[in-house]
Write a protein that holds these residues in place. Structure first.
Motif, PDB file in Angstrom:
ATOM      1  N   PRO A 219      -0.992  38.903   7.467  1.00  0.00           N
ATOM      2  CA  PRO A 219      -1.037  40.257   7.374  1.00  0.00           C
ATOM      3  C   PRO A 219      -2.563  40.710   7.472  1.00  0.00           C
ATOM      4  CG  PRO A 219       0.529  39.579   5.892  1.00  0.00           C
ATOM      5  CD  PRO A 219      -0.081  38.265   6.582  1.00  0.00           C
ATOM      6  N   ASN A 220      -2.851  41.898   8.161  1.00  0.00           N
ATOM      7  CA  ASN A 220      -4.027  42.589   7.992  1.00  0.00           C
ATOM      8  C   ASN A 220      -5.020  41.884   8.913  1.00  0.00           C
ATOM      9  OD1 ASN A 220      -4.786  45.176   7.125  1.00  0.00           O
ATOM     10  ND2 ASN A 220      -6.172  44.172   5.501  1.00  0.00           N
ATOM     11  N   LEU A 221      -4.877  40.988   9.972  1.00  0.00           N
ATOM     12  CA  LEU A 221      -5.629  40.518  10.781  1.00  0.00           C
ATOM     13  C   LEU A 221      -6.118  41.297  11.757  1.00  0.00           C
ATOM     14  CD1 LEU A 221      -4.465  36.907  11.687  1.00  0.00           C
ATOM     15  CD2 LEU A 221      -6.364  37.493  10.438  1.00  0.00           C
ATOM     16  N   ARG A 222      -7.110  41.252  12.355  1.00  0.00           N
ATOM     17  CA  ARG A 222      -7.733  42.192  13.683  1.00  0.00           C
ATOM     18  C   ARG A 222      -7.455  41.213  15.057  1.00  0.00           C
ATOM     19  NH1 ARG A 222      -6.722  45.298   9.657  1.00  0.00           N
ATOM     20  NH2 ARG A 222      -7.506  47.165   9.474  1.00  0.00           N
ATOM     21  N   LEU A 223      -6.701  41.302  15.724  1.00  0.00           N
ATOM     22  CA  LEU A 223      -6.537  40.444  16.945  1.00  0.00           C
ATOM     23  C   LEU A 223      -6.562  41.092  18.245  1.00  0.00           C
ATOM     24  CD1 LEU A 223      -3.339  38.472  15.621  1.00  0.00           C
ATOM     25  CD2 LEU A 223      -5.770  37.766  15.411  1.00  0.00           C
ATOM     26  N   LEU A 224      -7.434  40.810  19.127  1.00  0.00           N
ATOM     27  CA  LEU A 224      -7.558  41.313  20.621  1.00  0.00           C
ATOM     28  C   LEU A 224      -6.740  40.628  21.387  1.00  0.00           C
ATOM     29  CD1 LEU A 224     -11.311  42.000  20.041  1.00  0.00           C
ATOM     30  CD2 LEU A 224      -9.687  43.608  19.419  1.00  0.00           C
ATOM     31  N   CYS A 225      -6.466  41.319  22.345  1.00  0.00           N
ATOM     32  CA  CYS A 225      -5.698  40.588  23.540  1.00  0.00           C
ATOM     33  C   CYS A 225      -6.668  39.846  24.571  1.00  0.00           C
ATOM     34  CB  CYS A 225      -4.909  41.501  24.453  1.00  0.00           C
ATOM     35  SG  CYS A 225      -3.770  40.752  25.772  1.00  0.00           S
ATOM     36  N   GLY A 226      -6.273  38.855  24.998  1.00  0.00           N
ATOM     37  CA  GLY A 226      -7.206  37.949  25.863  1.00  0.00           C
ATOM     38  C   GLY A 226      -7.203  38.359  27.448  1.00  0.00           C
ATOM     39  N   GLU A 227      -5.931  39.201  27.733  1.00  0.00           N
ATOM     40  CA  GLU A 227      -5.904  39.398  29.069  1.00  0.00           C
ATOM     41  C   GLU A 227      -6.778  40.366  29.713  1.00  0.00           C
ATOM     42  OE1 GLU A 227      -3.498  37.840  30.945  1.00  0.00           O
ATOM     43  OE2 GLU A 227      -2.373  37.037  29.447  1.00  0.00           O
ATOM     44  N   THR A 228      -7.294  39.703  30.794  1.00  0.00           N
ATOM     45  CA  THR A 228      -8.492  40.607  31.567  1.00  0.00           C
ATOM     46  C   THR A 228      -8.145  42.135  31.596  1.00  0.00           C
ATOM     47  OG1 THR A 228      -8.891  38.609  32.744  1.00  0.00           O
ATOM     48  CG2 THR A 228      -9.825  40.623  33.469  1.00  0.00           C
ATOM     49  N   ALA A 229      -6.783  42.269  32.074  1.00  0.00           N
ATOM     50  CA  ALA A 229      -6.460  43.630  32.465  1.00  0.00           C
ATOM     51  C   ALA A 229      -6.331  44.562  31.083  1.00  0.00           C
ATOM     52  CB  ALA A 229      -5.145  43.690  33.302  1.00  0.00           C
ATOM     53  N   CYS A 230      -6.220  44.084  29.848  1.00  0.00           N
ATOM     54  CA  CYS A 230      -5.827  44.753  28.866  1.00  0.00           C
ATOM     55  C   CYS A 230      -7.340  45.098  28.125  1.00  0.00           C
ATOM     56  CB  CYS A 230      -5.268  43.722  27.660  1.00  0.00           C
ATOM     57  SG  CYS A 230      -3.366  43.682  28.401  1.00  0.00           S
ATOM     58  N   ASP A 231      -8.317  44.577  28.632  1.00  0.00           N
ATOM     59  CA  ASP A 231      -9.917  45.125  28.090  1.00  0.00           C
ATOM     60  C   ASP A 231      -9.967  44.672  26.486  1.00  0.00           C
ATOM     61  OD1 ASP A 231     -12.389  45.799  28.612  1.00  0.00           O
ATOM     62  OD2 ASP A 231     -11.677  48.025  28.132  1.00  0.00           O
ATOM     63  N   ALA A 232      -9.595  43.632  26.144  1.00  0.00           N
ATOM     64  CA  ALA A 232      -9.519  43.474  24.676  1.00  0.00           C
ATOM     65  C   ALA A 232      -8.749  44.338  23.888  1.00  0.00           C
ATOM     66  CB  ALA A 232     -11.094  43.198  24.264  1.00  0.00           C
ATOM     67  N   ALA A 233      -7.764  44.679  24.253  1.00  0.00           N
ATOM     68  CA  ALA A 233      -6.956  45.616  23.509  1.00  0.00           C
ATOM     69  C   ALA A 233      -6.613  45.169  22.219  1.00  0.00           C
ATOM     70  CB  ALA A 233      -5.773  46.246  24.194  1.00  0.00           C
ATOM     71  N   PRO A 234      -6.696  45.876  20.930  1.00  0.00           N
ATOM     72  CA  PRO A 234      -5.998  45.575  19.685  1.00  0.00           C
ATOM     73  C   PRO A 234      -4.636  45.221  19.579  1.00  0.00           C
ATOM     74  CG  PRO A 234      -7.379  47.316  19.469  1.00  0.00           C
ATOM     75  CD  PRO A 234      -7.060  47.415  20.823  1.00  0.00           C
ATOM     76  N   LEU A 235      -4.235  43.864  19.048  1.00  0.00           N
ATOM     77  CA  LEU A 235      -2.829  43.680  19.108  1.00  0.00           C
ATOM     78  C   LEU A 235      -2.583  44.484  17.722  1.00  0.00           C
ATOM     79  CD1 LEU A 235      -3.505  41.582  21.051  1.00  0.00           C
ATOM     80  CD2 LEU A 235      -1.911  40.230  19.779  1.00  0.00           C
ATOM     81  N   LEU A 236      -1.315  45.117  17.652  1.00  0.00           N
ATOM     82  CA  LEU A 236      -0.710  45.802  16.624  1.00  0.00           C
ATOM     83  C   LEU A 236       0.547  45.281  15.931  1.00  0.00           C
ATOM     84  CD1 LEU A 236      -0.670  49.359  18.400  1.00  0.00           C
ATOM     85  CD2 LEU A 236      -2.372  48.524  16.991  1.00  0.00           C
ATOM     86  N   PRO A 237       0.514  45.335  14.824  1.00  0.00           N
ATOM     87  CA  PRO A 237       1.660  44.882  13.868  1.00  0.00           C
ATOM     88  C   PRO A 237       2.850  45.538  14.457  1.00  0.00           C
ATOM     89  CG  PRO A 237      -0.032  45.422  12.424  1.00  0.00           C
ATOM     90  CD  PRO A 237      -0.669  46.034  13.760  1.00  0.00           C
ATOM     91  N   VAL A 238       3.966  44.737  14.537  1.00  0.00           N
ATOM     92  CA  VAL A 238       5.302  45.003  14.741  1.00  0.00           C
ATOM     93  C   VAL A 238       6.503  44.590  13.898  1.00  0.00           C
ATOM     94  CG1 VAL A 238       4.755  45.522  17.253  1.00  0.00           C
ATOM     95  CG2 VAL A 238       5.845  43.361  16.393  1.00  0.00           C
TER      96      VAL A 238
END
Length: 240
Positions: A219-238
């Protein structure tokens, strides 16, 4: 142009200076105010935590936890600041209890500035102890000073978009038992994510809002998406 860093820290410094004048007769020495995501606490005081490289002078730290800013009221944030300022007062002018213990001297000073210490953050709780909250006294100095501060247009500008959940066992109230005002992030539907309960599980699921890629982590990690098209979008908790 004021930067986010300047804005966030200058607001906290402004509040500190205001309460130092109104509640402590400007007795408290300057300290270093920081933002720290410490688990299960709104803030803390640490004496002589920093030393200056040039003149070797020490200063205290008052840390505020921004992970709660969006899910508690502005009054609760300010109560936390004053709570820690009382710890600073006791370190410099009184006799602090053993590590982590809120003793009678601290409780008396809290009450004198308009905050009643309570182990439950509500009327009826123990006045001293290890884990202590507080609530504002209706005719106390804290509420009068806070009303004056808010009358100057004071506010907290920056909120964590991925806040942690407030414990269901603690519901901060006023002296009459009424709940405090709405959380600061209540009006930002869609911008503030649902709070993460850091006690519920050791691992939670995260999802990219762009490509829906998922990951598991603490919990409470700050993760970024590695896909190029996502432009390092933050992953959100679900949930689920």
């Amino acid at each position: 142009m004021t930067t986010p860093t300047q804005e966030a820290y200058e607001e906290l410094q402004y509040a500190f200076d205001h309460y130092n004048r109104e509640l402590f007769s400007n007795e408290l020495p300057p300290c270093l105010i920081t933002l720290q995501r410490e688990k299960r606490t709104y803030g803390y005081f640490s004496s002589k935590r920093f030393v200056n490289l040039r003149d070797e002078k020490h200063t205290d730290e008052i840390a505020m936890n921004p992970a709660y800013f969006a899910v508690i009221s502005l009054q609760e944030i300010l109560q936390t600041l004053v709570h820690e300022m009382v710890h600073a007062w006791q370190f410099h002018f009184g006799k602090p209890g053993r590590r982590g213990y809120h003793n009678r001297e601290w409780a008396d000073k809290m009450e004198s500035v308009g905050l009643m210490p309570s182990s439950t953050s509500a009327p009826g709780g123990a006045r001293t102890g290890e884990k202590m909250g507080d609530y504002a006294l209706e005719s106390g100095q804290f509420l009068a000073a806070t009303e004056k501060l808010l009358g100057q247009g004071f506010g907290i500008s920056w909120l964590d978009r991925l806040p942690v959940a407030v414990s269901e066992t603690v519901t901060p109230t006023t002296a009459s038992g009424a709940a405090l005002g709405a959380p600061l992030g209540a009006g930002l539907s869609g911008l503030i994510h649902s709070p993460v309960d850091i006690n519920r599980s050791n691992r939670i699921k995260y999802r990219c809002p762009s490509c829906a890629s998922q990951a598991w982590g603490k919990p409470n990690l700050r993760l970024l998406c590695g896909e190029t098209a996502c432009d390092a979008a933050p992953l959100l908790p679900v949930d689920g």
